[in-house]
Design a protein around this motif. Sequence first.
Motif, PDB file in Angstrom:
ATOM      1  N   THR A  77      -9.109 -11.786   4.587  1.00  0.00           N
ATOM      2  CA  THR A  77      -9.078 -10.439   4.027  1.00  0.00           C
ATOM      3  C   THR A  77     -10.262  -9.614   4.499  1.00  0.00           C
ATOM      4  OG1 THR A  77      -7.957 -11.261   2.066  1.00  0.00           O
ATOM      5  CG2 THR A  77      -9.054  -9.142   1.867  1.00  0.00           C
ATOM      6  N   THR A 117      -5.186  -3.269   2.896  1.00  0.00           N
ATOM      7  CA  THR A 117      -5.480  -4.703   2.869  1.00  0.00           C
ATOM      8  C   THR A 117      -4.999  -5.337   1.571  1.00  0.00           C
ATOM      9  OG1 THR A 117      -7.461  -4.172   4.129  1.00  0.00           O
ATOM     10  CG2 THR A 117      -7.317  -6.385   3.242  1.00  0.00           C
ATOM     11  N   ASN A 119      -2.390  -4.511  -0.112  1.00  0.00           N
ATOM     12  CA  ASN A 119      -0.956  -4.312  -0.320  1.00  0.00           C
ATOM     13  C   ASN A 119      -0.687  -3.165  -1.306  1.00  0.00           C
ATOM     14  OD1 ASN A 119       1.972  -5.295  -1.527  1.00  0.00           O
ATOM     15  ND2 ASN A 119       1.671  -5.870   0.585  1.00  0.00           N
ATOM     16  N   HIS A 143      -1.161  -4.510   8.692  1.00  0.00           N
ATOM     17  CA  HIS A 143      -1.532  -4.833   7.317  1.00  0.00           C
ATOM     18  C   HIS A 143      -0.320  -4.922   6.400  1.00  0.00           C
ATOM     19  CE1 HIS A 143      -5.615  -4.339   8.629  1.00  0.00           C
ATOM     20  NE2 HIS A 143      -6.006  -4.810   7.475  1.00  0.00           N
ATOM     21  N   SER A 147      -0.702  -8.397   4.486  1.00  0.00           N
ATOM     22  CA  SER A 147      -1.005  -8.366   3.050  1.00  0.00           C
ATOM     23  C   SER A 147       0.160  -8.959   2.263  1.00  0.00           C
ATOM     24  CB  SER A 147      -1.311  -6.946   2.588  1.00  0.00           C
ATOM     25  OG  SER A 147      -0.194  -6.105   2.772  1.00  0.00           O
TER      26      SER A 147
END
Lengths: 580, 197
Positions: A77, A117, A119, A143, A147
Amino acid sequence: MSWQNILQIAALIGLLALCVPRLGRYMGYVYGSRADGTAPGDRFFNPIERVIYRIFGVDSKREQRWNVYAASMMAFTLVSLLSLYVLLRTQGSLFFNPTDRASMSPTGAFNAAVSFTTNTNWQWFSGEVAISHLTQMLGFAVHNFISAAVGLAIVVALIRGITRSRSRNLGNFWVDLTRGIIRILLPLALAGAVVLISQGVVQNFNGHTVATAVDTTNTDAEGNAIAEQLIPGGPVASQEAIKELGTNGGGYYNANSAHPFESSNGFTNFMEIFMLLLIPLALVFTFGALVQDKRQSRLLVAVMAGILVVFSGMAALSEQNGNSALASLQVDQSISTDQSGGNMEGKEVRFGAISCGVFAGATTGTSTGAVNCMHDSFTSLGGLAPMLHMMLGEISPGGVGVGLSGVLIMALLSVFIAGLMVGRTPEYLGKKIQAAEMKLVTLYILAMPFALLTFAAAAVVLRSAATYQAGPHGLSEVLYNYASTANNNGSAFAYQGTGTQWYTVTQGLSMLMGRFFTIIPALAIGGSLAAKPKVPATSGTMPTHNPLFGFLLAGVILIVAGLTFFPALALGPILEHLSL
Amino acid sequence: MRSFIRQLRPALISVVFFTVLLGVAYPLVATAIGQVLFHDKANGSLVRRDGVVVGSELIGQTFVAPEYFHSRPSAAGAGYDGSASSGSNYGPQNPDFLAAVAERAAAYREENGLAADAEVPVDAVTASGSGLDPHISIANARLQAPRVAEARGLELSVVLVAIGKHTDDRVLGVLGEPGVNVLMLNLALDDLSAGAS
């Protein structure tokens, strides 16, 4: 509601009923529901995955304890967050920027990088005005996949905690991540993208195409003739597909799925609602396959679907009912063969009010945050529905992975409460639920309201919200927008300008807290459960697959949210409705 | 913490790898498929007249002259700005919004020769979510038809037939709601008028 509306909803339910259990079973194979660990497509995917693991330098056979699993997830992450931040800060001087977009400010880029990142896909900016094609592809599209894949990995690890006995390990993060992307998200997204293109969703690398306006007498406010129209371009369909499938929700364009180039007709609208519900619902069947008890997944689906139907229905019917303030202005909002009627401010003619409400219910139940109409212009009750739906913690059926882990946490809380009532040690699927788990459950449940109410209260008290609308609707806007970030949803009451330093920073923090203060406790619960032995069910064990438990679970979900949020809601949308 | 640092290496490599796979290869493949199989749609369903691009079938446009059907109010830029899609985001009781609706309704009645207390279709006085809505309701189009017919010197029945022709029905008869495509209808009327003169 017209008969076509009813048929459309029936078709949606039918298609989901057809696809969801099948996909759920397939995902079960991907995450090891067969004893030998094989899955369909192994002959194709295994060699690819072996190469990928070699590139990553990870040993796919080596499993991780929960804290190493969490460390892998956090490392991944952090790196992906930083890479997106750098991309946003430098996009103005990078290549493939046909619409000449500038680089973003530090706090703006922080907010956007966190948003994609985690979501959430909250967008304080307007997609087509602020983001270059390069950032859309290398940043946001990537992403959208990763994510969602992280969400899948988290819930699979939590489920392993339930299914394993006296084990220290929850699986390998890199393996779960890779398999989720390669075997689930990527094939579905590619198929979805092609279907969307076939209906008119654009997929090109153009900047703006200049069109000559047909009516040349049109002028702007200063009386200058507007002789042309800019037609936007971009690789939209590829992004749109994963935006729905990964429950991300960040639009390529500002208007999101209301934009004709993101959703061109009634069929794409239908497809997008289907796609955003598909994986979260299928995961529940994956859960049933992994714990080898289909009754559990049927019960959870019933609870989720029940809540989803209530809130979708509330939004749809309120919006179709129309805005009572317009009735006195002699505006016809009735439904007939010549118009779909309803509260049409912020809505598209091709979608109508009913499918807007259904979309709003689906997008807030799943933590997607895509919109096919503008929620800020909803009637007071129509707007209350998606807001409260988010505040339930997005478990109906929730975002990819995080939704199911959320509902499993609520199930643990429910068996604990039931255990207290009868004075027995609570159990869930053969695992004793004790103090260690309950502390983590409490942490999980407090994280979201804390990330929501603290910042919302501070924003109101500090009067940092400069641009909200007058009256109770203004408070609704602040509440909705922090509910959206704290739940990693991403939809907005968008009148409010949230590009200020206060909002970009606090909402960025709220998104981080809403994401990681929930998934790290979830992994810890998985680790704690995995270490325990399985106890055989006795006559004193409360079954967790019957309607009684279903009502208990739904009741706990509603009561926790109700107690937490009712006072704030009373001053916002409820007051707005009563003051009509 | 040690395990976190040890995981940074695969984290770095995997982010680069997935960026190439999902950020480059995936959109390229989707674009290649789209451009080959659905070339016109992938490029925005552009509409050309005499070889010149005059808009997109899917994107609405502003029309003000009486001989054209008028689109819905729009909050996208100065109106139907394709580079700035947006709704108004007005709350349902916002006084500015209610004043705007009242003003639009009055203008609509006057333009189309309706009685001062006549009901107007809701889509004619509200802005869409995208600000680029290509459609108006059939009710809205029918109320505008007499004005357009008169301005063009066409029979009302001819204009009504054109409305029917450019009404996009629900997909498969069920999905979505029907609407009249304003740009396509106006272009067809221009063709009719050119043929007549």
